[in-house]
Enzyme design. Sequence first.
Site, short mmCIF file in Angstrom:
data_model
loop_
_atom_site.label_atom_id
_atom_site.label_comp_id
_atom_site.label_asym_id
_atom_site.label_seq_id
_atom_site.Cartn_x
_atom_site.Cartn_y
_atom_site.Cartn_z
N ASP A 165 12.89 -7.05 -34.37
CA ASP A 165 12.27 -6.03 -35.11
C ASP A 165 13.02 -5.85 -36.32
O ASP A 165 13.95 -4.97 -36.43
CB ASP A 165 11.92 -5.01 -34.73
CG ASP A 165 11.13 -3.99 -35.64
OD1 ASP A 165 10.49 -4.46 -36.52
OD2 ASP A 165 10.93 -2.91 -35.16
N LYS A 213 14.49 -2.59 -41.98
CA LYS A 213 15.32 -1.43 -41.34
C LYS A 213 16.57 -1.35 -42.01
O LYS A 213 17.05 -2.44 -42.62
CB LYS A 213 15.58 -1.84 -39.83
CG LYS A 213 14.31 -1.47 -39.07
CD LYS A 213 14.76 -2.02 -37.57
CE LYS A 213 13.25 -1.83 -36.62
NZ LYS A 213 13.02 -0.56 -36.59
N ASP A 223 13.53 -4.80 -28.45
CA ASP A 223 12.18 -4.18 -28.96
C ASP A 223 11.15 -4.94 -28.13
O ASP A 223 9.87 -4.71 -28.08
CB ASP A 223 11.95 -4.45 -30.33
CG ASP A 223 11.21 -3.27 -30.89
OD1 ASP A 223 10.88 -2.10 -29.99
OD2 ASP A 223 10.37 -3.68 -31.91
N GLU A 247 5.06 -1.82 -36.32
CA GLU A 247 4.23 -2.96 -35.84
C GLU A 247 4.20 -2.95 -34.43
O GLU A 247 3.13 -3.57 -34.22
CB GLU A 247 5.31 -4.09 -36.15
CG GLU A 247 6.28 -4.55 -35.28
CD GLU A 247 7.37 -3.37 -35.18
OE1 GLU A 247 7.79 -3.22 -33.80
OE2 GLU A 247 7.89 -2.77 -35.91
N ARG A 257 2.66 -0.43 -32.51
CA ARG A 257 1.19 -0.05 -32.44
C ARG A 257 0.27 -1.01 -32.85
O ARG A 257 -0.74 -0.97 -32.13
CB ARG A 257 1.05 1.42 -33.08
CG ARG A 257 1.10 1.26 -34.50
CD ARG A 257 1.49 2.49 -35.38
NE ARG A 257 2.90 3.09 -34.89
CZ ARG A 257 3.48 4.26 -35.30
NH1 ARG A 257 2.43 5.00 -35.85
NH2 ARG A 257 4.62 4.73 -34.96
#
Length: 532
Positions: A299, A306, A317, A378, A380
């Site tokens: 991620d 990030k 992740d 992302e 969810r």
Amino acid sequence: MTSLRLVDTDPADLTTDALVIGLYSRDEGGPELAPGAESVAAAFDGALLDTLVLLGATGTAGEVTKLATLGRVSAPLVAAVGLGPAPERGGGDEAEGAQGADGEARTAERRRAANRATEMLRRASGSAVRALAGCESVTLLLPLGDEPDPAAVRAVAEGSLLGAYRFAGYKTKPQPGRRDPVRSVAVHVPDADDATVVAEISRAERVARAVTRVRDWVNTAPNDLRPPAFADAVAAAAREAGLAVEVLDEQALREGGYGGITAVGQGSSAPPRLVRISYTPTGTPAKRIALVGKGITFDTGGVSIKPAQGMWEMKSDMAGAAAVAATMTAVAQLRPEVAVTAYVPIAENMPSGSAYRPGDVVRIYGGKQVEVLNTDAEGRMILADAIAWACEEGCDYLLETSTLTGGQVIALGKRIAGVMGTPELCERVREIGDRVGEPAWPMPLPDDVRKGMESDVADISQVNAGMDRAGHMLQGGVFLSEFVTEGVAWAHIDIAGPAFHSGEPFGYWSKGGTGVPVRTLLALIEDIAAHG
């Protein structure tokens, strides 16, 4: 994996590289020997405890003190592991006889104390076995009771196997001073043929194998575990366990309307996948359980990228997906009388010319439209597709786990998961998590959080823009609740902190993936199978 067996021979005569005994700490007067080491202490003519104290032993939880036996017993080494304060004795009859709220409070406190004691055994056995790396075989003489408590046996067995874990890694040269993990662990019990104890050892091996599988997947470098490779690994493990497997590739996802997974995965050159794994018991199942786990193999945050610091940990992740898939392999061996189906959405969240954007509107499986405000939310998105499919196929319980939000770590730290959903099921998760050593704490799903997720252009916004990062864990839970069918008991377990341990090893946790919450999921599945 380290092998595990039972022994009931006099410990002083056992052929083993090391004997592990327990020490309780005391506020005054120094430590005391825990039950289980009587014959070893006798072989030292009463000097065992004094010698350990001279070496610095205090009985502090997790402390390991080694002592050469010099021929006093067959084993060349004794290792004393600290168990912390001795469990309180007595008070049981009074608590059993108490009535009303006071009685319930005392019963609950006694249960919590028992859970703390078994978790201490689990951590102590893990610490001892890890400290004895380099030994071929180790025998544990930890306090299990004259009539061994099954929970204590399970704790010692699990702790020892998980404490011996080491990721094979990518090192190409031998490391000076690096000792091989213990290869064989024996648990000393009064009767090695006791059917209850034998069953606990067998279960512990199966559970530990599932947990270590998760750890291996989480610890694997992300360039070696991109979505197609991870889906292949999950499918292979499930098929090897005798489970039914279906894998949806990028074309099937597009054609099937899995917009969340497709949107998140479209920024990566490694296309997304969705793996469905099913277990059906021999009899007619009384209940149907759906498991869902987030599988973001790496991620970056996507377009909402990030910060670089610490981003390397984002290889973890996919820990929720790994936990769900590994849980299914253990379910296939434990064979509970309940139907279990896992839905494992897998994608890589990357920034590119084809990545999804803030402002996009994405159609989730089943038709609900979502306005994207932050591409770093992302998880969810892919979970919404999987949850909607699970509910469409039908289930009585839906258990979903994911490294969903940094808000979980802010609220509850690195060792306690957050759980949201149906209140009764969340409390059940909390109680079982406390029992197995994977603590979780129920959190609310406030109406005002949902109100702030109303979208001007779609059915729901992906996040609450007005709250920004405030209550981010709650925002994730509220969003996921939109895709759960009414009448389905569900729990979302946010493991952003507990799934990956970045500090020094302790107890049965090593650095890296932890395998949380496999043990909770398995215990919950067995509990539902037994009690509904």
